[in-house]
Design a protein around this motif. Structure first.
Motif, PDB file in Angstrom:
ATOM      1  N   PHE A 229      -5.995  56.224 -30.921  1.00 18.86           N
ATOM      2  CA  PHE A 229      -5.510  55.377 -30.708  1.00 18.86           C
ATOM      3  C   PHE A 229      -6.620  54.566 -30.399  1.00 18.86           C
ATOM      4  O   PHE A 229      -6.320  53.027 -30.051  1.00 18.86           O
ATOM      5  CB  PHE A 229      -4.326  55.327 -29.084  1.00 18.86           C
ATOM      6  CG  PHE A 229      -4.433  54.686 -28.677  1.00 18.86           C
ATOM      7  CD1 PHE A 229      -3.671  53.157 -29.401  1.00 18.86           C
ATOM      8  CD2 PHE A 229      -4.466  54.428 -27.358  1.00 18.86           C
ATOM      9  CE1 PHE A 229      -2.924  51.916 -29.077  1.00 18.86           C
ATOM     10  CE2 PHE A 229      -3.792  53.303 -26.534  1.00 18.86           C
ATOM     11  CZ  PHE A 229      -3.108  51.822 -27.260  1.00 18.86           C
TER      12      PHE A 229
ATOM     13  N   THR B 151      -2.930  53.183 -36.141  1.00 18.06           N
ATOM     14  CA  THR B 151      -3.094  54.288 -35.460  1.00 18.06           C
ATOM     15  C   THR B 151      -2.552  55.060 -36.465  1.00 18.06           C
ATOM     16  O   THR B 151      -3.343  56.312 -36.132  1.00 18.06           O
ATOM     17  CB  THR B 151      -2.302  53.910 -34.600  1.00 18.06           C
ATOM     18  OG1 THR B 151      -3.092  52.734 -33.286  1.00 18.06           O
ATOM     19  CG2 THR B 151      -2.298  55.511 -33.211  1.00 18.06           C
TER      20      THR B 151
ATOM     21  N   VAL C 193       1.834  52.883 -27.157  1.00 21.62           N
ATOM     22  CA  VAL C 193       2.006  54.021 -28.566  1.00 21.62           C
ATOM     23  C   VAL C 193       2.725  55.260 -28.506  1.00 21.62           C
ATOM     24  O   VAL C 193       2.942  55.919 -27.679  1.00 21.62           O
ATOM     25  CB  VAL C 193      -0.155  54.141 -29.337  1.00 21.62           C
ATOM     26  CG1 VAL C 193      -0.163  55.280 -28.616  1.00 21.62           C
ATOM     27  CG2 VAL C 193       0.708  54.620 -30.359  1.00 21.62           C
TER      28      VAL C 193
END
Length: 1009
Positions: free
Chosen positions: A66, A85, A109
């Motif tokens: 990330f 990612t 995320v």
């Protein structure tokens, strides 16, 4: 929110049991005996630990991926963050099985691991829900974890499946090992939920709502446990999806019921449910007809689900907040999602009831300060040059519409730093990138002497319904106080009468939770808990944390309160009361107030003597700490006397193989080390090392501490390579036992750097010190998100205000000084001095030590008067803190003498050196290298005065001391021979001078190789 699978598994489909499934099975597993119940709890605890390990195993790869994805986005990669990612995580070790998923809107995320049935997320505001504040996104995630924990421990766990949850903080570092950012990775057990399994709540942001009468009982009991009332919110599109279940009786299937033996078949026949009959009869048929149930075990029953859209809920109440979801899985589980919305919101906006607060900071002013001009000087007429330390006050202010400037002036007056009639001219302080997540206004007076921080909750909170929430335990407080149940959805309701009443109930609930009565009850509970902790021997835990963080005044405040509680509960002669005094004494030791510490310890010793006896280990431990005070004051013989008694007590009560016995030997060795008796110290340390090896093992931090002190002895003897060998082993032990972010690991690097510096390897020393500095900045305080390796960035961090950080700056300054970079050294030392002034005060020996090294830099630059000014202040601090017989006081006199000699004031220098010599003779003895150094400088003064014979007498004695203490291979021994050669040459004795110089060259060749 935990991940949603694309589709639920088909009914009856075989699927592997995940860790979440196992936890749900164990939570609902029936037990008959206490033993079975304990076994179930132990197995459930093992499952939770296993899930924590799963999270820890994936967290590093997720955080790094990330972090790299965000950097690539900033560098111009315009692909979605999830896609970048996924590409990054696939390249990392441990990320092969991870899949980035696009599920839900909030949460940041999200990553799934199909191999373990786990789901992970990093709380970041990737879509702007929280106004770009990742702090707010993390706050919502913390509430979710808190509610999950609460539900796991509550009765709700038997009604529905609550995901397992864990979290891991990961520090992402750059290629040089410097910390760049810290991410919190949260893990959840993944369940096969999706659009087709949603039965209660909204999955589209409130546009439509799902209701289910079959699950109303679950929702009702959950809402009652959390003190929630029904929601007033209607779906935006006025569309309800009604879910209904209908039981369907199938045909009798004898083959579907396992054959359990003739006795079972006979029992079935007797109640009218025989295996070979076409329909049930007798008792079975009668009960089925009367009660509408199916008793026949050979007749399968299944539920048929139907979903229809309607304009109303069909009489099913909305018991939970609109976006809390209940999912029904095909195999019978009910899964709860979005649990943070079950928390009760704080509708006061984060402000204290009845007013607001401000934080006032004022520098240590050397002249009055206030508004511009003469009136401004009168504004601080009570604030004079006698103020020697900064002021920090938290004050209360009335609620109202005053301007920031007026509030700042009022706050300064309340804090006592502004007493005149005139008001300062205030200006706003630019907070830079911090402004987006701080929610504060900071004002500064025109002269920079006063700053006032004013909280601005309205600037801080983002998405209040997701972030400004009370903990789950608030429900019990409200129930006990008799407050009506509340609906979290009321914060989003309109102005209708019913919605207004719902909002009124929320306001009343916030008033109760933030009111004086509840705060008073909390204080009483804390006091009761403190007493319980003290009785269990855990009373100084919080104070010890404060002490270990260097917050000695805060620790003492807690301890004084604990002392008073103990005084009223068990009395002043109780061992627990003595334990409080003992911890207070430790704080005073760290503050350099040794006499105050000794007063407390003597009282503590007397209590232990009368309550436990003089042979008790606690009595011995008090003697040990008293000895440390004596040692720090330079009273080594008194310290050794106490330690010998302590050693004898521990030998008889605990045995000579006990770690405490080894600890006493360790302190005795420190005394011998400070006295310059390195061989005696090493003998004690070797015995200590052996005891620790057999009692706690060679991987224990205490064993590493012993090796570290042995290394200091070797270093002081000039055996730098031997010292580095010990320190490398010490470093490895700390790395494996405490981790590479622990201050003890950094301390070892610091000592290694000192050895490198003494070997002349300054660049290698600086590399170690930079790493050490970074560890201290991140371990003893908060980690800055974008921590860099420059002091300018450190100035905006908080970890660097700790003494450990100052110690590292101090050693770095010594490196700069040794390489002739005096200005760079002085910059570091000034930073170090400021840290010490604010943390331990300007009367502490550490503060004096920094002034001493600054004076050495000034001396090396030839600025002798500036150096003497610093040394005189240093001398006064040492005189009042450790006394005029302490070696540090003598060292100060010694350096003052060097300055006087360099100025040609030989008689003044000799007067200082004679006093210095007499001091060294008492605590460290006449065979100590420091005593020899004093004689050496005295000899230089006599030489420069032309009295060569007097100089030679001193140098010969100096030579003998060096030979017996540090050895003939030490540079100080060679320097003495060289000066003797100069004296012989001045007397015309050239052959004797050449003989001495030959010895010097031989020694240098052996040292250099």
């Amino acid at each position: 929110m935990p991940d949603r699978a694309e589709q639920p598994a088909a009914p009856g489909a075989a699927r592997p049991e995940t860790v979440g499934d196992k936890a749900a099975r164990l939570r609902n597993k029936p037990t008959l005996t206490a033993h079975d119940h304990l076994e179930r709890l132990e197995e459930l605890a093992r499952v939770r630990r296993a899930f924590q390990r799963i999270t820890e195993g994936a967290a590093d790869a997720i955080a790094r991926a990330f972090h790299d994805a965000k950097q690539r986005r900033r560098s111009g990669d315009d692909r979605p963050l999830q896609a970048i990612t996924q590409e990054c995580v696939g390249r990392l070790r441990g990320g092969e099985s991870l899949q980035v998923v696009d599920a839900g809107t909030a949460g940041g995320v999200k990553v799934a691991d199909p191999s373990t049935g786990a789901f992970f997320k990093i709380a970041e505001d990737t879509v702007g829900i929280y106004g770009g504040s990742s702090v707010m996104a993390d706050k919502a995630a913390k509430h979710e974890l808190a509610m999950l924990t609460h539900l796991h421990e509550a009765d709700a766990a038997r009604l529905l499946t609550v995901p397992l949850a864990s979290c891991v903080d990961v520090t992402v570092r750059d290629a040089a090992g410097r910390p760049e950012r810290v991410y919190r990775v949260q893990g959840f057990s993944r369940h096969a939920v999706g659009r087709d399994t949603l039965r209660v709540g909204s999955g589209d942001g409130g546009r439509t709502t799902h209701v289910c009468a079959e699950l109303d009982g679950v929702a009702e009991e959950l809402a009652a446990g959390l003190h929630l009332s029904e929601s007033c919110l209607l779906p935006i599109k006025k569309v309800f999806t009604r879910h209904e279940y209908r039981r369907v009786r199938g045909d009798r299937d004898p083959d579907g019921f396992s054959w359990l033996g003739p006795a079972t078949d006979a029992l079935l026949e007797s109640v009218g449910a025989g295996r070979h009959t076409a329909e049930s009869s007798g008792v079975c048929a009668q009960v089925e007809a009367e009660h509408g149930v199916v008793l026949d075990p050979l007749r399968p029953v299944h539920a048929e689900h139907s979903a229809t859209e309607a304009s109303n809920a069909g009489g099913v109440p909305s018991r939970l907040p609109f976006d809390v979801e209940l999912h029904a899985l095909p195999w019978g589980e009910v899964v709860l999602l979005d649990t943070h919305r079950l928390c009760i919101p704080d509708v006061t906006g984060g402000a204290a009831v009845g007013g607001q607060v401000a934080v006032v900071w004022a520098a240590a002013l050397r002249a009055p300060s206030g508004a511009d001009g003469e009136e401004g000087r009168a504004a601080l007429d009570g604030w004079t040059s006698s103020s020697s330390s900064p002021v920090l006050r938290v004050v209360g202010l009335p609620e109202g519409g005053s301007t920031d400037a007026a509030l700042a002036t009022l706050a300064a007056r309340e804090a006592g730093v502004l007493t005149g009639a005139a008001a300062p001219v205030w200006s706003a302080v630019e907070l830079g990138p911090l402004a987006s997540c701080c929610g504060v206004a900071v004002l500064q007076s025109s002269d920079g002497a006063i700053r006032v921080l004013l909280p601005r909750p309205e600037q801080y909170w983002r998405a209040e319904r997701l972030t400004a929430l009370f903990r789950p335990e608030a429900a019990a407080v409200l129930r006990e106080a008799g407050v009506e149940p509340v609906s979290p959805d009321a914060v989003m309701a309109g102005g209708a009468d019913e919605e207004g009443r719902a909002m009124g109930r929320l306001v009343a609930a916030s008033g109760v939770l933030l009111g004086a009565d509840n705060v008073g009850r909390a204080a009483d509970a804390v006091q009761e808990r403190l007493i319980e902790c003290w009785r269990a021997g855990q009373g100084d835990d919080v104070a010890s944390c404060r002490r270990n963080k260097g917050e000695y005044d805060a620790a003492l405040g807690l301890l004084e309160r604990c002392r008073d509680i103990f005084d009223s509960s068990v009395g002043e002669e109780h061992p627990s009361f003595a334990s409080t005094l003992y911890t207070m004494a430790q704080c005073q030791v760290h503050k350099g107030q040794y006499d105050a510490a000794l007063d407390l310890l003597e009282r503590c010793r007397d209590i232990y003597a009368s309550s436990l006896g003089e042979e008790h280990p606690s009595f011995a431990g008090t003697l040990n700490t008293m000895a440390q005070c004596r040692m720090l004051k330079g009273e080594y013989d008194a310290a050794l006397g106490l330690l010998e008694r302590c050693r004898d007590i521990e030998a008889s009560s605990l045995g000579e193989e006990h770690p405490s016995y080894a600890g006493t030997l360790y302190t005795m060795a420190q005394c011998r080390l400070d006295k310059g008796e390195y061989d005696a110290a090493l003998g004690l340390l070797e015995r200590c090392r052996d005891v620790q090896a057999s009692s706690v093992g060679e991987g224990h931090p205490s064993f590493a501490s012993t090796l570290s002190t042995m290394a200091q002895c070797q270093r002081n003897k000039g055996e730098y390579d031997a010292a580095l060998g010990l320190l490398e082993r010490c470093r490895d032990i700390y790395a494996s036992s405490l981790g590479e972010e622990h201050p003890s690991f950094a301390g070892t690097l610091n000592t290694m750097a000192q050895c490198q510096m003494l070997k002349g390897e300054y660049d290698a020393a600086l590399v170690l010190l930079e790493r050490c500095r970074d560890i201290y900045a991140s371990s003893v305080g908060k980690v800055h998100p974008n921590f860099a390796s420059t002091l300018d960035t450190f100035a905006s961090s908080v970890g660097e205000e700790h003494l450990h950080f100052a110690n590292t700056l101090y050693t770095m300054a010594q490196c700069r000084q040794a390489t002739g970079k005096y200005d760079a050294a002085l910059d570091l030392l000034e930073r170090c001095r400021d840290i010490e002034a604010s943390s331990v005060g300007e009367e502490h020996p550490s503060f004096a030590g920094t002034l001493y090294t600054m004076a050495q830099c000034r001396q090396d630059k030839g600025e002798y008067d500036a150096a003497l000014g610093l040394l005189e202040r240093c001398r006064d601090i040492y005189a009042s803190s450790v006394g005029e017989e302490h070696p540090s006081f003598a060292n100060t006199l010694y350096t003052m003498a060097q300055c006087r000699r360099n100025k040609g004031e030989y008689d003044a220098a000799l007067g200082l050196l004679e006093r210095c010599r007499d001091i060294f003779a008492s605590p460290v003895g006449e065979e100590h290298p420091s005593f020899a150094s004093t004689l050496y400088t005295m000899a230089l003064c006599w030489q420069e005065k032309g009295e060569i014979d007097t100089a030679l007498e001193l140098l010969e004695r100096c030579r003998d001391i060096y030979a017996s203490s540090v050895g003939e291979e030490h540079p100080s021994f060679a320097s003495t021979l060289y000066t003797m050669a100069q004296c012989r040459r001045n007397k015309g004795e050239n052959d004797a001078a050449l003989g001495l110089l030959d010895s010097v060259l031989c020694d240098l060749c052996e040292v250099i190789g």
